[in-house]
Design an enzyme around this catalytic site. Sequence first.
Site, PDB file in Angstrom:
ATOM      1  CB  SER A 161      -0.876  -0.011   1.264  1.00 34.00           C
ATOM      2  OG  SER A 161      -1.442   1.250   1.535  1.00 34.00           O
ATOM      3  CE1 TYR A 174      -5.107  -2.035   4.808  1.00 32.07           C
ATOM      4  CE2 TYR A 174      -3.767  -0.094   4.341  1.00 32.07           C
ATOM      5  CZ  TYR A 174      -4.496  -1.184   3.897  1.00 32.07           C
ATOM      6  OH  TYR A 174      -4.600  -1.424   2.549  1.00 32.07           O
TER       7      TYR A 174
END
Length: 268
Positions: A161, A174
Amino acid sequence: MSAFTSDQVAFVTGAAGGIGFAIAKQLILDGITKIAVLDISADGLSSSFSPLSSSSVKVLQMVIDCSSEAEVDAAVEKTVKEFGRLDVCVNAAGISGSKADRGKGTAALEKNNVEKVLGLNLMGVWICERAQIRQFLRQEARDVSTGLPLKTRGSIVNLGSLTSHRAIPNISPYIMAKHGVLGLCRSDALDYGKDGIRINCICPGWIKTGMTEDLWKGAHGDVVSGRAPMARWGHPEEVAYMASFLLSDKASFVTGASIAVDGGYSAC
């Protein structure tokens, strides 16, 4: 010319929707005819892949929890039993975290909620990658399809990401997981490159998926997309194009890489 030969076998987690589905579909379009698709959603797999199965494309659908060691190992074994080997793998299964934790910093988080995110987004990737590498090491290397005098045992792409490289506010579980995924890619690329195994990480930016729907449909969607030079949301297919290249033999000298597909966000 197809990017993949008819004997190559693909294995894609998180395949029922979003980026995982886009990658699986692109692999089929680029020549993969034997593919295992895995997700926790049986309905999602069935609705996504039933139209893609045909006499020339064999799709093995498996409903599994990618954070379960036993289920992942069994899925790899079933894939090899069905298709004979494993060649290209994508680890895209992941969650954003508990809605109750959104907007909260570390001091306000509950340990069990953090463990759920790390359990799938990081340990789940590790469990999948370990099973895939073990199978690669068991099988004979094959000649690359490009005609170069090289051999390969397999290739893996993990979904990182933009948060694999930087932080954004109040989603620390996350971010921890995605930093870890990039570290795992680099570490295993270093350890297994000599064995003919390539491992790379794609780091998408703001992509229109179900996971980000609240953002891109919300009042601040344009603000979010405007953070990148291209000033728009990305499409899952744009990540899939890159994944297909990295998995193919055309990327035979690319391993341990972090590839941003983010509209230029990482350049800011």
